[in-house]
Scaffold this motif. Structure first.
Motif, PDB file in Angstrom:
ATOM      1  N   SER A 128      57.614 -44.514  12.438  1.00 26.85           N
ATOM      2  CA  SER A 128      56.861 -45.712  12.804  1.00 26.85           C
ATOM      3  C   SER A 128      55.448 -45.661  12.223  1.00 26.85           C
ATOM      4  N   SER A 129      54.818 -44.521  12.287  1.00 24.58           N
ATOM      5  CA  SER A 129      53.471 -44.367  11.728  1.00 24.58           C
ATOM      6  C   SER A 129      53.470 -44.545  10.219  1.00 24.58           C
TER       7      SER A 129
ATOM      8  N   TYR B  95      53.724 -48.188   9.465  1.00 21.36           N
ATOM      9  CA  TYR B  95      52.442 -48.852   9.701  1.00 21.36           C
ATOM     10  C   TYR B  95      51.473 -48.587   8.544  1.00 21.36           C
TER      11      TYR B  95
ATOM     12  N   SER C 127      52.524 -50.510   5.538  1.00 24.81           N
ATOM     13  CA  SER C 127      52.331 -51.954   5.679  1.00 24.81           C
ATOM     14  C   SER C 127      50.872 -52.338   5.499  1.00 24.81           C
ATOM     15  N   GLU C 128      49.961 -51.456   5.844  1.00 24.31           N
ATOM     16  CA  GLU C 128      48.533 -51.741   5.677  1.00 24.31           C
ATOM     17  C   GLU C 128      48.132 -51.827   4.200  1.00 24.31           C
TER      18      GLU C 128
ATOM     19  N   ARG D  36      56.688 -54.737   9.572  1.00 22.95           N
ATOM     20  CA  ARG D  36      56.432 -54.856  11.016  1.00 22.95           C
ATOM     21  C   ARG D  36      57.738 -55.050  11.784  1.00 22.95           C
TER      22      ARG D  36
ATOM     23  N   GLN E  31      59.227 -51.708  12.138  1.00 16.91           N
ATOM     24  CA  GLN E  31      58.532 -50.979  13.203  1.00 16.91           C
ATOM     25  C   GLN E  31      59.033 -51.416  14.575  1.00 16.91           C
TER      26      GLN E  31
END
Length: 103
Positions: free
Chosen positions: A50-51, A54, A57-58, A70, A73
Motif C-alpha cells: 500500500s505504501s 501511494y 501515485s504521488e 488509488r 490502494q
C-alpha cells in the motif's frame, strides 16, 4: 458380574496419556505462535505494498493513472480488513461473511 466396571487404568496408562496430552498442548502452542507470525507478516506486507502504491501515485501527473493507483490502494485496504476480520474470528469453520466483508 452385572454392573461391574472396567478395571482402573494402570500407572503406565496414565503416564502415557499425560505425555500425549503434553505433546498435544505443545503442538497447539507452536501452531498458535506460527499463526500469529504469519498474520503479522501478511499485515506488514499489505502495508508495504500500500505504501509503495501511494509513493508511486504521488509521482504520477495523469489524474486517470493516479486514480487507478488509488483504487488499487483501496482494494488492498479491503483485503487487509478482511484478513484482520478472519484472523480475529473465533471459529474459522463458520465465518460470518456479512461481518467479514462489511456488508
Amino acid at each position: 458380574m452385572a454392573g461391574s466396571s472396567a478395571p482402573p487404568p494402570s500407572r503406565g496408562d496414565i503416564t502415557e496419556r499425560t505425555r500425549a496430552e503434553a505433546q498435544l498442548k505443545g503442538a497447539l502452542k507452536e501452531k498458535e505462535v506460527m499463526l500469529a507470525e504469519i498474520n503479522h507478516r501478511v499485515k506488514n506486507n499489505l502495508q508495504i505494498v500500500s505504501s509503495f502504491l501511494y509513493l508511486q501515485s504521488e509521482q504520477l501527473r495523469d489524474p486517470a493513472a493516479r486514480d487507478l493507483f488509488r483504487e488499487s490502494q483501496n482494494r488492498l485496504r479491503s483485503m487487509a480488513m478482511v484478513h484482520e476480520n478472519l484472523y480475529q474470528s473465533p471459529n474459522l469453520s463458520q465465518i460470518d461473511l456479512d461481518r467479514t466483508c462489511g456488508i
